[in-house]
Design a protein around this motif. Structure first.
Motif, PDB file in Angstrom:
ATOM      1  N   MET A 197       0.861  -1.204   0.000  1.00 56.30           N
ATOM      2  CA  MET A 197       0.000   0.000   0.000  1.00 56.30           C
ATOM      3  C   MET A 197       0.890   1.244   0.000  1.00 56.30           C
ATOM      4  O   MET A 197       1.791   1.349   0.819  1.00 56.30           O
ATOM      5  N   THR A 198       0.649   2.147  -0.930  1.00 64.19           N
ATOM      6  CA  THR A 198       1.533   3.319  -0.966  1.00 64.19           C
ATOM      7  C   THR A 198       1.113   4.357   0.065  1.00 64.19           C
ATOM      8  O   THR A 198       1.954   4.927   0.734  1.00 64.19           O
ATOM      9  N   ASP A 199      -0.201   4.579   0.184  1.00 60.96           N
ATOM     10  CA  ASP A 199      -0.634   5.637   1.095  1.00 60.96           C
ATOM     11  C   ASP A 199      -0.843   5.038   2.484  1.00 60.96           C
ATOM     12  O   ASP A 199      -1.696   4.170   2.675  1.00 60.96           O
ATOM     13  N   GLN A 200      -0.076   5.493   3.435  1.00 65.06           N
ATOM     14  CA  GLN A 200      -0.175   4.933   4.793  1.00 65.06           C
ATOM     15  C   GLN A 200      -1.180   5.689   5.654  1.00 65.06           C
ATOM     16  O   GLN A 200      -1.305   5.423   6.841  1.00 65.06           O
ATOM     17  N   PHE A 201      -1.860   6.674   5.058  1.00 60.45           N
ATOM     18  CA  PHE A 201      -2.887   7.434   5.789  1.00 60.45           C
ATOM     19  C   PHE A 201      -4.249   7.012   5.228  1.00 60.45           C
ATOM     20  O   PHE A 201      -4.661   7.473   4.174  1.00 60.45           O
ATOM     21  N   GLN A 202      -4.906   6.074   5.915  1.00 63.87           N
ATOM     22  CA  GLN A 202      -6.126   5.470   5.379  1.00 63.87           C
ATOM     23  C   GLN A 202      -7.239   5.493   6.422  1.00 63.87           C
ATOM     24  O   GLN A 202      -6.957   5.456   7.628  1.00 63.87           O
ATOM     25  N   TYR A 203      -8.489   5.482   5.926  1.00 64.48           N
ATOM     26  CA  TYR A 203      -9.631   5.368   6.848  1.00 64.48           C
ATOM     27  C   TYR A 203      -9.866   3.902   7.214  1.00 64.48           C
ATOM     28  O   TYR A 203      -9.826   3.030   6.338  1.00 64.48           O
ATOM     29  N   ARG A 204     -10.085   3.680   8.504  1.00 57.69           N
ATOM     30  CA  ARG A 204     -10.494   2.348   8.963  1.00 57.69           C
ATOM     31  C   ARG A 204     -11.655   2.557   9.905  1.00 57.69           C
ATOM     32  O   ARG A 204     -11.527   3.372  10.835  1.00 57.69           O
ATOM     33  N   ASP A 205     -12.723   1.865   9.682  1.00 56.42           N
ATOM     34  CA  ASP A 205     -13.941   2.025  10.495  1.00 56.42           C
ATOM     35  C   ASP A 205     -14.320   3.490  10.625  1.00 56.42           C
ATOM     36  O   ASP A 205     -14.710   3.950  11.699  1.00 56.42           O
ATOM     37  N   GLY A 206     -14.121   4.227   9.555  1.00 54.34           N
ATOM     38  CA  GLY A 206     -14.565   5.621   9.541  1.00 54.34           C
ATOM     39  C   GLY A 206     -13.593   6.614  10.159  1.00 54.34           C
ATOM     40  O   GLY A 206     -13.900   7.800  10.239  1.00 54.34           O
ATOM     41  N   HIS A 207     -12.430   6.144  10.606  1.00 53.58           N
ATOM     42  CA  HIS A 207     -11.472   7.068  11.234  1.00 53.58           C
ATOM     43  C   HIS A 207     -10.110   6.974  10.562  1.00 53.58           C
ATOM     44  O   HIS A 207      -9.646   5.872  10.242  1.00 53.58           O
ATOM     45  N   LEU A 208      -9.461   8.135  10.410  1.00 55.90           N
ATOM     46  CA  LEU A 208      -8.172   8.169   9.722  1.00 55.90           C
ATOM     47  C   LEU A 208      -7.084   7.547  10.594  1.00 55.90           C
ATOM     48  O   LEU A 208      -6.978   7.844  11.790  1.00 55.90           O
ATOM     49  N   HIS A 209      -6.292   6.680   9.981  1.00 57.41           N
ATOM     50  CA  HIS A 209      -5.166   6.024  10.659  1.00 57.41           C
ATOM     51  C   HIS A 209      -3.868   6.341   9.927  1.00 57.41           C
ATOM     52  O   HIS A 209      -3.873   6.568   8.725  1.00 57.41           O
ATOM     53  N   VAL A 210      -2.784   6.315  10.682  1.00 61.94           N
ATOM     54  CA  VAL A 210      -1.442   6.325  10.091  1.00 61.94           C
ATOM     55  C   VAL A 210      -0.906   4.935  10.368  1.00 61.94           C
ATOM     56  O   VAL A 210      -0.739   4.568  11.542  1.00 61.94           O
ATOM     57  N   GLU A 211      -0.654   4.164   9.331  1.00 67.00           N
ATOM     58  CA  GLU A 211      -0.357   2.745   9.514  1.00 67.00           C
ATOM     59  C   GLU A 211      -1.442   2.162  10.435  1.00 67.00           C
ATOM     60  O   GLU A 211      -2.624   2.337  10.147  1.00 67.00           O
ATOM     61  N   ASP A 212      -1.085   1.576  11.593  1.00 73.35           N
ATOM     62  CA  ASP A 212      -2.112   0.964  12.445  1.00 73.35           C
ATOM     63  C   ASP A 212      -2.502   1.833  13.640  1.00 73.35           C
ATOM     64  O   ASP A 212      -3.086   1.348  14.600  1.00 73.35           O
ATOM     65  N   VAL A 213      -2.161   3.090  13.579  1.00 73.06           N
ATOM     66  CA  VAL A 213      -2.443   3.981  14.717  1.00 73.06           C
ATOM     67  C   VAL A 213      -3.513   4.995  14.314  1.00 73.06           C
ATOM     68  O   VAL A 213      -3.409   5.616  13.246  1.00 73.06           O
ATOM     69  N   ALA A 214      -4.537   5.144  15.155  1.00 71.93           N
ATOM     70  CA  ALA A 214      -5.587   6.131  14.876  1.00 71.93           C
ATOM     71  C   ALA A 214      -5.030   7.531  15.133  1.00 71.93           C
ATOM     72  O   ALA A 214      -4.425   7.767  16.196  1.00 71.93           O
ATOM     73  N   ILE A 215      -5.229   8.446  14.182  1.00 69.87           N
ATOM     74  CA  ILE A 215      -4.682   9.787  14.403  1.00 69.87           C
ATOM     75  C   ILE A 215      -5.363  10.466  15.597  1.00 69.87           C
ATOM     76  O   ILE A 215      -4.775  11.309  16.254  1.00 69.87           O
ATOM     77  N   ALA A 216      -6.608  10.038  15.896  1.00 70.73           N
ATOM     78  CA  ALA A 216      -7.296  10.607  17.064  1.00 70.73           C
ATOM     79  C   ALA A 216      -6.519  10.285  18.342  1.00 70.73           C
ATOM     80  O   ALA A 216      -6.449  11.100  19.263  1.00 70.73           O
ATOM     81  N   ASP A 217      -5.903   9.103  18.390  1.00 65.82           N
ATOM     82  CA  ASP A 217      -5.103   8.713  19.562  1.00 65.82           C
ATOM     83  C   ASP A 217      -3.907   9.643  19.725  1.00 65.82           C
ATOM     84  O   ASP A 217      -3.563  10.058  20.830  1.00 65.82           O
ATOM     85  N   ILE A 218      -3.270   9.917  18.593  1.00 64.02           N
ATOM     86  CA  ILE A 218      -2.087  10.798  18.648  1.00 64.02           C
ATOM     87  C   ILE A 218      -2.525  12.200  19.069  1.00 64.02           C
ATOM     88  O   ILE A 218      -1.920  12.817  19.956  1.00 64.02           O
TER      89      ILE A 218
END
Ligand code: LLP
Length: 427
Positions: free
Chosen positions: A1-22
């Motif tokens: 996968m080239t883009d590591q900033f993807q939506y999962r379950d409706g929330h943006l993630h960087v790789e496997d980390v939710a950006i909301a967590d950061i």
């Protein structure tokens, strides 16, 4: 996968980390980088070169100015990268991140003697010299220390890089390098100087090139020069081709192909039997990073909506400085409702605007959003204008993340100032 900033379950993630967590744990604004993307970009560049020029020795010296965080440099150093530095500070960063001195090249138009001495003592690979006065200063400094400086001379090939005027460097009117027409004289001079060993030719024509034809022109001129210099008796074993390969800043932009770039390298300089050095910055780190910020207010002006963010031009200056447009992604996957708004920061200047008349997903106060493509020339160009704290940085690797630069404190920032003795008393 080239883009590591993807939506999962409706929330943006960087790789496997939710950006909301950061955003919750570190606060905003904050830069976030993807290790996977960094590694991928390095590999894509290295593999393009290896397949287009299989018999050519080459070294990728990541240009530290694009993003000088020690964690970023270390990630790339682990993959075998060297670094291109332009100051003692960047050189110290390279060394601190574990880059071997023999993989460090020192560029820049205004190296001081102190910087030269530090680099000579560190034992770096080469100096890319940009003028005759610099050549003399380097000769004196090296000879004075009983050392020898391996040098290339940066030539200005007078080629229009067809990029933004503020990041174009290879035209005759730019301050960089020695006019290519005068190069043979300057090399003749360099060959006679104590403390100097001429090893190659260097050029860098500009940044964010999306049309590759200027590279072809410039590299071909460099190749002609190498042949002429060898005829003159110089031992030219290195060609440093600089950086400059552009990246896509919007989802529909077509990025220039590293393979096409490598093919140009192969057909222009590949046959010369020299070691090739590359100084990519943006191409490696640009799309590996994003700036997260939160909406403070949504303000309805006279026929305009302003989305006021907690990040500002001091955190990401590219829109104000180069009219750059960074794609915006919201933390929550857009549900379809769009607004047209100006995205602005809190700084007291009209240029503190990230985007005008931007069609974007509807947002409310407290929402988090990201400026994409901010990994290069983002954090490194940040300032504390308006006494805003220097923006922190986070590195993600899989499902873990670490703060790789902590947010400054007000004590740190105010502690840099001093009240002179004559103002110490209250009256
Ligand atoms: N080598 C030299 C000698 C350079 O001056 C530069 C960039 C590079 C390599 C790396 O170029 P890159 O591969 O990143 O294009 N602040 C501006 C960009 C300034 C570039 C300066 N020199 C921006 O935000 O667009």
């Amino acid at each position: 996968m080239t883009d590591q900033f993807q939506y999962r379950d409706g929330h943006l993630h960087v790789e496997d980390v939710a950006i909301a967590d950061i955003a919750d744990r570190v606060g905003t604004p904050v830069y976030v980088y993807s290790s996977a993307m960094l590694r991928r970009q390095y590999r894509v560049f290295a593999m393009a070169l290896a397949s287009a020029c299989p018999d050519v020795e080459s070294l990728i010296c990541y240009s530290v100015k694009a993003n000088s965080n020690l964690a970023i440099i270390r990630t790339l150093a682990r993959m075998g990268a060297g670094v291109d530095v332009v100051s003692e500070g960047e050189l110290r960063r390279g060394l601190a991140a574990g880059v071997p001195p023999e993989k460090i090249v020192f560029s820049g138009v205004g190296k001081t003697r102190t910087e030269m001495a530090f680099a000579l003592q560190a034992g770096i690979r080469q100096f890319n010299v940009e003028s005759e006065p610099e050549l003399e200063a380097l000769s004196e400094t090296a000879a004075g220390l009983g050392l020898t400086a391996a040098i290339t001379i940066r030539v200005n090939p007078d080629v229009d890089a067809l990029t933004h005027a503020k990041i174009s460097t290879g035209k005759a009117e730019n301050k960089f390098g020695i006019p290519i027409g005068r190069a043979r004289d300057v090399y003749a001079r360099a060959a006679k100087l104590p403390g100097i060993r001429v090893i190659g030719v260097d050029l860098h024509i500009g940044s964010q090139l999306t049309d590759l034809s200027p590279f072809e022109k410039a590299f071909a001129r460099a190749a002609d020069l190498v042949v002429a210099l060898r005829d003159d008796g110089h031992e030219i074993n290195t060609i440093d081709l600089g950086g400059g390969l552009g990246i896509p800043y919007s989802p529909d932009a077509v990025p220039p192909s590293p393979d096409a770039y490598a093919a140009i390298v192969s057909r222009t300089v590949g046959h010369l039997g020299a070691t090739l050095i590359f100084e990519p910055g943006r191409m490696i780190v640009g799309n590996a990073g994003a700036l997260l910020s939160r909406v403070i207010y949504v303000k309805d002006g006279d026929g305009r909506t302003f989305v006021i963010l907690d990040s500002a031009m001091n955190d990401l200056v590219r829109p104000a400085m180069y009219d750059a447009v960074h794609e915006i992604r919201t933390e929550r996957q857009p549900q379809g409702e769009m607004i047209r708004a100006d995205l602005v920061g809190p700084i007291c200047e009209s240029t503190d605007t990230f985007a005008r008349d931007c069609d974007m997903p509807s947002v409310a106060a407290g929402d988090t959003l990201c400026f994409m493509g901010a990994g290069a020339y983002g954090a490194v160009m940040a300032s504390t204008y308006n006494t805003r704290l220097l923006v922190p940085e986070v590195l993600v690797d899989g499902d873990r993340f670490a703060v790789v630069r902590a947010r400054q404190t007000f004590d740190d920032l105010l502690g840099l100032d001093a009240i002179p003795s004559w103002l110490e008393q209250d009256s």
